[in-house]
Design an enzyme around this catalytic site. Structure first.
Site, mmCIF file in Angstrom:
data_model
loop_
_atom_site.group_PDB
_atom_site.id
_atom_site.type_symbol
_atom_site.label_atom_id
_atom_site.label_comp_id
_atom_site.label_asym_id
_atom_site.label_seq_id
_atom_site.Cartn_x
_atom_site.Cartn_y
_atom_site.Cartn_z
ATOM 1 N N LYS A 99 -87.022 -37.068 -49.782
ATOM 2 C CA LYS A 99 -86.139 -37.822 -48.753
ATOM 3 C C LYS A 99 -84.882 -38.242 -49.156
ATOM 4 O O LYS A 99 -84.473 -39.247 -49.161
ATOM 5 C CB LYS A 99 -87.117 -39.112 -48.143
ATOM 6 C CG LYS A 99 -88.225 -38.672 -47.468
ATOM 7 C CD LYS A 99 -89.220 -39.840 -46.626
ATOM 8 C CE LYS A 99 -90.165 -39.542 -46.118
ATOM 9 N NZ LYS A 99 -91.326 -38.860 -46.762
HETATM 10 O O1 LIG Z 1 -91.406 -36.646 -44.483
HETATM 11 C C1 LIG Z 1 -92.671 -37.030 -44.548
HETATM 12 O O2 LIG Z 1 -93.572 -36.217 -45.250
HETATM 13 C C2 LIG Z 1 -93.241 -38.226 -43.893
HETATM 14 C C3 LIG Z 1 -92.414 -38.642 -42.957
HETATM 15 C C4 LIG Z 1 -93.109 -39.593 -41.983
HETATM 16 O O3 LIG Z 1 -92.460 -39.795 -40.876
HETATM 17 N N1 LIG Z 1 -94.324 -39.957 -42.239
HETATM 18 C C5 LIG Z 1 -94.954 -39.693 -43.580
HETATM 19 O O4 LIG Z 1 -96.136 -40.074 -43.597
HETATM 20 N N2 LIG Z 1 -94.343 -38.747 -44.302
HETATM 21 C C6 LIG Z 1 -95.039 -38.434 -45.586
HETATM 22 O O5 LIG Z 1 -96.258 -37.883 -45.434
HETATM 23 C C7 LIG Z 1 -97.340 -38.028 -46.023
HETATM 24 C C8 LIG Z 1 -98.414 -38.560 -45.276
HETATM 25 O O6 LIG Z 1 -99.564 -38.992 -46.016
HETATM 26 P P1 LIG Z 1 -100.892 -39.350 -45.378
HETATM 27 O O7 LIG Z 1 -100.718 -40.444 -44.547
HETATM 28 O O8 LIG Z 1 -101.865 -39.636 -46.757
HETATM 29 O O9 LIG Z 1 -101.602 -38.133 -44.810
HETATM 30 C C9 LIG Z 1 -96.756 -39.053 -47.096
HETATM 31 O O10 LIG Z 1 -96.330 -38.447 -48.351
HETATM 32 C C10 LIG Z 1 -95.625 -39.473 -46.461
HETATM 33 O O11 LIG Z 1 -94.375 -40.098 -47.334
#
Ligand SMILES: O=C(O)c1cc(=O)[nH]c(=O)n1[C@@H]1O[C@H](COP(=O)(O)O)[C@@H](O)[C@H]1O
Length: 281
Positions: A99
């Site tokens: 990011k």
């Molecule tokens: O860019 C991302 O991957 C991201 C964007 C977003 O809007 N929300 C989000 O959760 N993420 C990333 O996606 C992953 C979600 O993780 P879980 O919630 O464990 O499935 C994490 O690494 C967050 O940093």
């Protein structure tokens, strides 16, 4: 510099061959503990290697979350480098979740770090933040084009706080999230079979029919599993654009480790549910 085939084309093929699931490599301290590993570089290395060995030969995309590696300083970053190389060698596309976002001249250095083909952390795509203005990302757009890499630009994020920025309405009546989608649509114009410049759009957001998600590029959709969304939500959230969605699951799969077979089974269950909802929508 002669680059790879464009990311969008490579991603489309991987999604067709392997299904669209993206599994996150997010070595939270709590997961290291659940896996019986120490919260140190050796634990990080074992965690990441286990995920790569279990999944890189079958899922379309792996998405390491850089913060969990940076936490350990240069030795953590060395583990990240190795994980990226091994995942790519085993056939997965790697989206580096770092990011990044800064003024253009500094953005050029971030782009060199992740998108130059000779960079130690070269990844197939990088998550970037456009909140210093979409134009500040242009060095990353240019280098991605040159290298055959892609970007995922934060448009409508999965977290509840995101709306304060992304739903803000501009003087032309369009909100900020929609504006980012429009920029990406322009970036991907004319690209076949799919453009390389994707949007991050949370699977948690409910009905998005007021947005034009048809950007001719991939939509990275985090939020499934630990954040409460399910594969069954995808058609309702994304409508016709569901065919370009790359659903991400991190903790929802990772909590099934450290056994490789159990991890694979968990990923396969998500993949199957996603296949079912996408093909029947
Ligand atoms: O860019 C991302 O991957 C991201 C964007 C977003 O809007 N929300 C989000 O959760 N993420 C990333 O996606 C992953 C979600 O993780 P879980 O919630 O464990 O499935 C994490 O690494 C967050 O940093």
């Amino acid at each position: 510099m002669s680059g790879l085939e464009p990311f969008g084309a490579r991603l489309r093929r991987a999604m067709d061959e392997r299904g669209p699931l993206c599994v996150g490599i997010d070595p939270h301290a709590s997961l290291l503990a659940e896996w019986g590993l120490n919260d140190d570089v050796a634990g990080l290395e074992r965690f990441s290697r286990t995920v790569v060995e279990a999944l890189a030969d079958r899922v379309a995309v792996l998405k390491p979350q850089s913060a969990f590696f940076e936490r350990f300083g240069s030795r953590g970053v060395a583990v990240l480098e190795k994980s990226v190389a091994e995942a790519r060698a085993a056939g997965a596309l790697v989206v580096m979740d770092a990011k990044r976002g800064d003024i253009g001249s500094t953005m050029a250095a971030y782009a060199e770090s992740f998108l130059h083909k000779d960079a130690p952390l070269f990844s197939d795509a990088l998550t970037v933040s456009p909140y210093l203005g979409y134009g500040s990302l242009s060095p990353a757009v240019a280098l991605a084009r040159e290298s055959g890499a892609g970007l995922f630009v934060l448009a409508l994020t999965s977290n509840p706080e995101g709306g304060e920025v992304q739903h803000a309405v501009r003087s032309d009546g369009r909100n900020i999230g929609a504006t980012m989608l429009a920029h990406l649509s322009a970036e991907n114009a004319g690209e076949e079979p799919l453009g390389s410049f994707g949007a991050v759009v949370g699977a948690t957001l409910g009905d998005l029919s007021s947005y034009d998600l048809d950007i001719n590029g991939p939509l990275l959709a985090p939020g499934i599993g630990a954040q409460g969304a399910t594969p069954a939500d995808l058609p309702r959230v994304f409508g016709r654009a569901v065919r370009n969605v790359v659903p991400n699951v991190s903790r929802g799969v990772l909590r099934h480790g450290p056994d490789a077979v159990t991890l694979r089974d968990a990923a396969e269950r998500f993949a199957e549910e996603i296949r079912h909802t996408v093909t029947s929508s």
